[in-house]
Design a protein around this motif. Structure first.
Motif, PDB file in Angstrom:
ATOM      1  N   GLU A   1       1.009  -1.153   0.000  1.00 29.14           N
ATOM      2  CA  GLU A   1      -0.065   0.079   0.040  1.00 29.14           C
ATOM      3  C   GLU A   1       0.912   1.289   0.020  1.00 29.14           C
ATOM      4  O   GLU A   1       1.914   1.218   0.642  1.00 29.14           O
ATOM      5  CB  GLU A   1      -0.849   0.146   1.189  1.00 29.14           C
ATOM      6  CG  GLU A   1      -1.860  -1.169   1.269  1.00 29.14           C
ATOM      7  CD  GLU A   1      -2.929  -1.047   2.505  1.00 29.14           C
ATOM      8  OE1 GLU A   1      -2.770  -0.069   3.388  1.00 29.14           O
ATOM      9  OE2 GLU A   1      -3.456  -2.088   2.838  1.00 29.14           O
ATOM     10  N   ILE A   2       0.644   2.257  -0.829  1.00 31.33           N
ATOM     11  CA  ILE A   2       1.475   3.622  -0.932  1.00 31.33           C
ATOM     12  C   ILE A   2       0.500   4.687  -0.834  1.00 31.33           C
ATOM     13  O   ILE A   2      -0.079   5.145  -1.470  1.00 31.33           O
ATOM     14  CB  ILE A   2       2.280   3.447  -2.084  1.00 31.33           C
ATOM     15  CG1 ILE A   2       2.911   2.242  -2.405  1.00 31.33           C
ATOM     16  CG2 ILE A   2       3.211   4.607  -1.879  1.00 31.33           C
ATOM     17  CD1 ILE A   2       3.395   2.102  -3.826  1.00 31.33           C
ATOM     18  N   PRO A   3       0.380   5.130   0.580  1.00 29.96           N
ATOM     19  CA  PRO A   3      -0.568   6.065   0.645  1.00 29.96           C
ATOM     20  C   PRO A   3       0.033   7.551   0.253  1.00 29.96           C
ATOM     21  O   PRO A   3       1.072   7.575   0.285  1.00 29.96           O
ATOM     22  CB  PRO A   3      -0.604   6.202   2.294  1.00 29.96           C
ATOM     23  CG  PRO A   3      -0.146   5.116   3.076  1.00 29.96           C
ATOM     24  CD  PRO A   3       0.953   4.661   1.796  1.00 29.96           C
ATOM     25  N   GLY A   4      -0.888   8.199  -0.281  1.00 26.65           N
ATOM     26  CA  GLY A   4      -0.496   9.532  -0.896  1.00 26.65           C
ATOM     27  C   GLY A   4      -0.324   9.209  -2.576  1.00 26.65           C
ATOM     28  O   GLY A   4       0.142  10.544  -3.276  1.00 26.65           O
ATOM     29  N   VAL A   5       0.066   8.275  -2.943  1.00 29.10           N
ATOM     30  CA  VAL A   5       0.284   7.949  -4.397  1.00 29.10           C
ATOM     31  C   VAL A   5      -0.727   7.414  -5.126  1.00 29.10           C
ATOM     32  O   VAL A   5      -1.058   6.084  -4.711  1.00 29.10           O
ATOM     33  CB  VAL A   5       1.648   7.108  -4.547  1.00 29.10           C
ATOM     34  CG1 VAL A   5       1.821   7.069  -5.918  1.00 29.10           C
ATOM     35  CG2 VAL A   5       2.620   7.765  -3.829  1.00 29.10           C
TER      36      VAL A   5
ATOM     37  N   PHE B   1       1.182   7.069 -10.410  1.00 32.10           N
ATOM     38  CA  PHE B   1       2.048   5.714  -9.972  1.00 32.10           C
ATOM     39  C   PHE B   1       2.323   5.052 -11.394  1.00 32.10           C
ATOM     40  O   PHE B   1       3.457   4.919 -12.038  1.00 32.10           O
ATOM     41  CB  PHE B   1       1.516   4.697  -9.126  1.00 32.10           C
ATOM     42  CG  PHE B   1       2.386   3.476  -8.868  1.00 32.10           C
ATOM     43  CD1 PHE B   1       3.884   3.537  -8.616  1.00 32.10           C
ATOM     44  CD2 PHE B   1       1.917   2.340  -8.659  1.00 32.10           C
ATOM     45  CE1 PHE B   1       4.588   2.669  -8.306  1.00 32.10           C
ATOM     46  CE2 PHE B   1       2.713   0.919  -8.777  1.00 32.10           C
ATOM     47  CZ  PHE B   1       4.033   1.311  -8.604  1.00 32.10           C
TER      48      PHE B   1
ATOM     49  N   TYR C   1      -5.431   5.852  -3.661  1.00 28.22           N
ATOM     50  CA  TYR C   1      -4.184   5.694  -3.400  1.00 28.22           C
ATOM     51  C   TYR C   1      -3.885   4.136  -3.768  1.00 28.22           C
ATOM     52  O   TYR C   1      -4.662   3.281  -3.514  1.00 28.22           O
ATOM     53  CB  TYR C   1      -3.760   5.976  -2.109  1.00 28.22           C
ATOM     54  CG  TYR C   1      -3.772   7.460  -1.715  1.00 28.22           C
ATOM     55  CD1 TYR C   1      -3.563   8.417  -2.674  1.00 28.22           C
ATOM     56  CD2 TYR C   1      -4.073   8.071  -0.487  1.00 28.22           C
ATOM     57  CE1 TYR C   1      -3.623   9.764  -2.570  1.00 28.22           C
ATOM     58  CE2 TYR C   1      -4.152   9.351  -0.279  1.00 28.22           C
ATOM     59  CZ  TYR C   1      -4.037  10.195  -1.169  1.00 28.22           C
ATOM     60  OH  TYR C   1      -3.977  11.601  -1.032  1.00 28.22           O
ATOM     61  N   VAL C   2      -2.451   3.849  -4.328  1.00 23.94           N
ATOM     62  CA  VAL C   2      -2.126   2.432  -4.513  1.00 23.94           C
ATOM     63  C   VAL C   2      -2.514   1.675  -3.608  1.00 23.94           C
ATOM     64  O   VAL C   2      -1.812   1.767  -2.201  1.00 23.94           O
ATOM     65  CB  VAL C   2      -0.605   2.558  -4.906  1.00 23.94           C
ATOM     66  CG1 VAL C   2      -0.116   0.959  -5.448  1.00 23.94           C
ATOM     67  CG2 VAL C   2      -0.426   3.359  -6.232  1.00 23.94           C
ATOM     68  N   ASN C   3      -3.312   0.632  -3.679  1.00 21.78           N
ATOM     69  CA  ASN C   3      -3.671  -0.600  -2.837  1.00 21.78           C
ATOM     70  C   ASN C   3      -4.321  -0.034  -1.477  1.00 21.78           C
ATOM     71  O   ASN C   3      -4.559  -0.943  -0.595  1.00 21.78           O
ATOM     72  CB  ASN C   3      -2.574  -1.467  -2.554  1.00 21.78           C
ATOM     73  CG  ASN C   3      -2.451  -2.244  -3.833  1.00 21.78           C
ATOM     74  OD1 ASN C   3      -3.106  -2.578  -4.528  1.00 21.78           O
ATOM     75  ND2 ASN C   3      -0.957  -2.342  -3.903  1.00 21.78           N
TER      76      ASN C   3
ATOM     77  N   GLU D   1       8.045  -0.375   0.176  1.00 19.79           N
ATOM     78  CA  GLU D   1       7.456   0.568  -0.777  1.00 19.79           C
ATOM     79  C   GLU D   1       8.484   0.916  -1.917  1.00 19.79           C
ATOM     80  O   GLU D   1       7.883   0.845  -3.209  1.00 19.79           O
ATOM     81  CB  GLU D   1       6.942   1.700  -0.034  1.00 19.79           C
ATOM     82  CG  GLU D   1       6.013   1.498   0.893  1.00 19.79           C
ATOM     83  CD  GLU D   1       5.357   2.876   1.984  1.00 19.79           C
ATOM     84  OE1 GLU D   1       4.287   2.700   2.503  1.00 19.79           O
ATOM     85  OE2 GLU D   1       6.009   3.952   1.632  1.00 19.79           O
TER      86      GLU D   1
ATOM     87  N   ILE E   1      10.438   2.434 -12.071  1.00 15.52           N
ATOM     88  CA  ILE E   1      10.772   3.718 -11.546  1.00 15.52           C
ATOM     89  C   ILE E   1      12.086   3.810 -10.956  1.00 15.52           C
ATOM     90  O   ILE E   1      12.232   2.800 -10.006  1.00 15.52           O
ATOM     91  CB  ILE E   1       9.634   4.255 -10.812  1.00 15.52           C
ATOM     92  CG1 ILE E   1       8.207   4.329 -11.504  1.00 15.52           C
ATOM     93  CG2 ILE E   1       9.919   5.760 -10.236  1.00 15.52           C
ATOM     94  CD1 ILE E   1       7.039   4.638 -10.747  1.00 15.52           C
TER      95      ILE E   1
ATOM     96  N   LEU F   1       8.530  10.413  -5.167  1.00 17.22           N
ATOM     97  CA  LEU F   1       7.170   9.886  -5.300  1.00 17.22           C
ATOM     98  C   LEU F   1       6.956   9.542  -3.688  1.00 17.22           C
ATOM     99  O   LEU F   1       5.634  10.070  -3.358  1.00 17.22           O
ATOM    100  CB  LEU F   1       6.949   8.600  -6.081  1.00 17.22           C
ATOM    101  CG  LEU F   1       5.710   8.399  -6.590  1.00 17.22           C
ATOM    102  CD1 LEU F   1       5.245   9.225  -7.617  1.00 17.22           C
ATOM    103  CD2 LEU F   1       5.795   6.906  -7.238  1.00 17.22           C
TER     104      LEU F   1
ATOM    105  N   ALA G   1       4.374  11.917  -1.474  1.00 18.35           N
ATOM    106  CA  ALA G   1       3.167  11.450  -0.811  1.00 18.35           C
ATOM    107  C   ALA G   1       3.001  11.543   0.725  1.00 18.35           C
ATOM    108  O   ALA G   1       2.053  11.793   1.234  1.00 18.35           O
ATOM    109  CB  ALA G   1       3.244   9.818  -1.091  1.00 18.35           C
TER     110      ALA G   1
ATOM    111  N   SER H   1       1.738  15.026   1.430  1.00 15.60           N
ATOM    112  CA  SER H   1       0.723  15.422   0.708  1.00 15.60           C
ATOM    113  C   SER H   1      -0.237  15.991   1.644  1.00 15.60           C
ATOM    114  O   SER H   1      -0.881  16.977   1.303  1.00 15.60           O
ATOM    115  CB  SER H   1       0.024  14.224  -0.184  1.00 15.60           C
ATOM    116  OG  SER H   1      -0.252  13.210   0.635  1.00 15.60           O
TER     117      SER H   1
END
Lengths: 260, 450
Positions: free
Chosen positions: A96-100, A105, A148-150, B398, B407, B415, B419, B422
């Motif tokens: 999980e990538i909070p904020g992206v 992505f 956000y991703v996942n 991550e 990437i 990135l 995030a 953010s």
């Protein structure tokens, strides 16, 4: 036909608090374009470690052997370089990538891959069109892609998102690491259906799974059984059925033989 | 107490120079200033003379050392009324051509030529303090220096002694101003090192609403020292969005106090972003003087090189049923240092207080440092308060996930850091301003991750 991937006598260890632990003890495998290989085996046999070593995750130390991908020494490449060369890993536990956001992505990823090939970035229109098409493949609600991703995704949604990313990045060699784990039969069918639509004569799949169930839907050309860091048996798709019926009992026989 | 502080102070050349400068300043003002203002200045100067510049021995200044600032020979802004900053120069600092009220201050001095105000009418005044005297003297006197306490704070005292020069913004009762106010402060050190002391007074009366972006820049190759004070009065049921962005260069020092006074049912939100400057100290204090007020403090410090940024905040709950929420985030690279000291004060009468605080930090190098100190002082029994502080590195799982999609290392870090920041960036509600902030963040990250 040009070979896509050749793994020769691959040995790798990890560092643990109790010292180094040898996980891969001499893997040999050849994958050609258009092929689907299933790697099965009991827990702890080294299946996921193989996926990690092939994709360049940190923490694994290759002690012997080589991996040639598309004529290149794969182990010399950084994870991102491997991805740009067309290797994709569908994670067993997607991160999980909070904020992206998914959109941001994937757009970044696609344009990085294009840049590495000397191509112009994809236009937003083109990108959105592609995203819509590929989302249909695995039944993903486009609304999810702005999230956000996942983050906040169910287990099944995360796995579908992995296959969606696979569809977007169009890799040559895809490694699915226990993509079936935690999926109910409907979700499994969706995921497998997506993979089948993405198969072509130019790409190849390595499907890592504990159970035969997934292989009813993604039919492999070859089945390999891993045990204790080695491939102990290889065969056609019927080997998976045999394992389904008899379990991994034959491994115990192997063990007995080894002890004798 | 004061005697004790006196022992801690160090007589510096700068202190002496300021005392002399004050005498010259007083004589220049002559009959200009009203008696009460003059009295205030003299009193403030005596406080500063007594306390001097803060030193590290003081608990509140434990981690921030101002002595490097004292080594420079600053010119006082009042001597530098002519500046070489042109309209073309400020173009790179502005975020909207049309729909904005812009006040420009060069070395703390109002530039009428570079400013452009479009919203003024019988209910709205946006301008300099000196220009406000004609019609708003009464409002000014009612609020000026009523909130920013200088008696125990030498830097606020110093600012008060040399003030008032700065922005004055006044919204009469029930005035919703959607056109934002941009207060652009530029330290111009092209000729000499400069010392400027902007002083802003913002009065938002009952039921009114405003967006304020307070921006700090520096130009020139010498050093700049800014000692600013902003006082904001938030009337009943008013709504204030306030952003302070520190974009100065590595030869700049900035100390500042933002003092908020909140009446009943008022809503105040502050976002402080620091990525420029050499040594920065921000004090952000809000006093809840009415029930049911709401206050949000957001902060981001993004530091490289040897930057040092110290954020001290205070949410002072004096009345019941108030809510405060604080979120400060730090990204610290190279040899930089961040300091976060967040104090929540819940006084005896402040029952049913909800006060939350969180400070998260990502350290990008082994030599990066963060001092994070939550401070809760609670004298009421029926309250909900929480605080949390974290510091760590980027998450390696991550990182691998992102890299495995093609990437590269720097872009993956960028990135994740974007995030991480953010929720602070998203607190900025002026879209055009936020876009510029995002561009600047990209640029800063590029430098930091090189």
């Amino acid at each position: 036909m040009k070979t896509m991937l050749t793994i020769k006598n691959l040995k790798a260890k990890i560092e643990t608090s109790e010292g180094d632990k040898q996980i891969l003890k001499g893997i040999n495998l050849t994958v050609n374009p258009g092929e689907t290989h299933a790697i099965m085996g009991p827990n702890g046999s080294g299946k996921s470690t193989l996926a990690s070593v092939l994709t360049g995750r940190e923490g694994y130390d290759v002690t012997e052997g080589e991996v040639i991908y598309d004529g290149k020494d794969l182990l010399e490449l950084d994870p991102e370089e491997r991805a740009r060369e067309g290797i994709f890993l569908a994670f067993q536990y997607p991160i999980e990538i909070p904020g992206v956001s998914n959109v941001n992505f994937l757009k970044t990823a696609i344009n990085e891959i294009r840049k590495s090939k000397g191509q112009e970035p994809m236009s937003s229109v083109e990108f959105l069109k592609m995203m819509k098409e590929k989302a249909k493949l695995v039944n993903i609600d486009p609304e999810m892609l702005s999230r956000y991703v996942n983050v906040g995704f169910s287990g099944g949604e995360k796995k579908r998102n992995e296959i969606f990313q696979l569809a977007m990045l169009e890799p040559k060699l895809s490694i699915l690491d226990e993509t079936d784990s935690g999926l109910d039969i409907d979700a499994l069918k969706i995921v497998a259906g997506g993979v089948n639509k993405l198969k072509s004569k130019n790409n190849a799949f390595i499907v890592i799974t504990h159970y035969q169930r997934l292989l009813n839907y993604i039919v492999p050309d070859f089945v390999h059984v891993m045990y204790d860091g080695k491939i102990v048996r290889s065969g056609g798709k019927e080997l998976a059925l045999e394992l389904e019926e008899n379990g991994y009992d034959f491994i115990n026989e192997l063990k007995v033989n080894a002890e004798v | 107490m004061e005697n004790k502080l006196k022992e801690n102070t160090v007589e510096t050349n700068l202190t002496k120079k300021l005392i002399n400068e004050f005498q010259a300043y007083q004589s220049k003002l002559n009959g200009d200033a009203s008696g009460s203002l003059n009295h205030l200045r003299t009193d403030a100067m005596s406080v500063f003379e007594k306390l001097g510049f803060p030193v590290k021995k003081m608990e509140e200044w434990k981690y921030t050392n101002l002595s490097p600032v004292m080594n420079h020979d600053f010119e006082f802004s009042s001597d530098l009324s002519v500046s070489g900053i042109t309209r073309a120069d400020i173009n790179k600092y502005i975020f909207s051509d049309g729909n904005v009220n812009r006040l420009v201050f060069i070395n703390g001095i109002y530039s009428r030529e570079l400013s452009s105000v479009i919203s003024n009418n019988e209910k709205i005044f946006i301008g300099s303090i000196s220009d406000s005297m004609k019609n708003y003297k009464e409002i000014f006197e009612k609020h000026y220096s009523k909130y920013a306490d200088y008696k125990n704070r030498s830097l606020a005292a110093l600012n008060t002694a040399f003030s008032p020069e700065g922005a004055f913004i006044y919204l009469k009762k029930n005035t919703e101003l959607d056109t934002p106010v941009h207060i652009l402060n530029i330290s111009d050190s092209k000729i000499k090192s400069v010392f400027s002391q902007p002083r802003n007074l913002i009065v938002i009366e009952e039921g009114s609403k405003i967006y304020i972006a307070e921006d700090y820049y520096s130009a020139g190759d010498n050093f700049c020292f800014t000692n600013m004070v902003t006082e904001i009065f938030c009337g009943k049921n008013s709504h204030t969005e306030h952003y302070k962005i520190q974009n100065e260069d590595e030869r700049s020092f900035h100390v500042g106090m933002t003092q908020i006074h909140q009446e009943q049912d008022s809503h105040y939100s502050n976002t402080t972003i620091s990525w420029g400057g050499s040594i920065i100290r921000n004090d952000l204090n809000s006093v809840f003087d009415g029930t049911n007020t709401e206050s949000h403090f957001f902060g981001l410090y993004l530091l490289s090189g040897k930057q040092h940024v110290d954020n001290h905040t205070l949410a002072d709950h004096k009345m019941p049923n108030c809510y405060s929420n604080e979120l400060y985030k730090g990204i610290i690279g190279d040899n930089a240092t961040g300091v976060f000291n967040g104090k929540i004060m819940v006084r005896e009468d402040a029952q049913k207080t909800n006060a939350y605080q969180s400070n998260g930090n990502i350290l990008l190098s082994d030599d990066a440092t963060i001092y994070s100190k939550p401070q809760l002082e609670i004298f009421a029994d029926d309250v909900k308060c929480s605080h949390g502080a974290t510091s760590g590195q980027l998450n390696q799982d991550e990182m691998f996930y992102i890299k495995s999609r093609g990437i590269g290392d720097k872009d993956a870090k960028s990135l994740l850091l974007k995030a991480f920041a953010s929720d602070v960036i998203d607190s900025i509600k002026i879209d055009e301003f936020k876009n510029i902030i995002e561009e600047k963040m990209d640029l800063k990250l590029k430098n930091l991750l090189k």
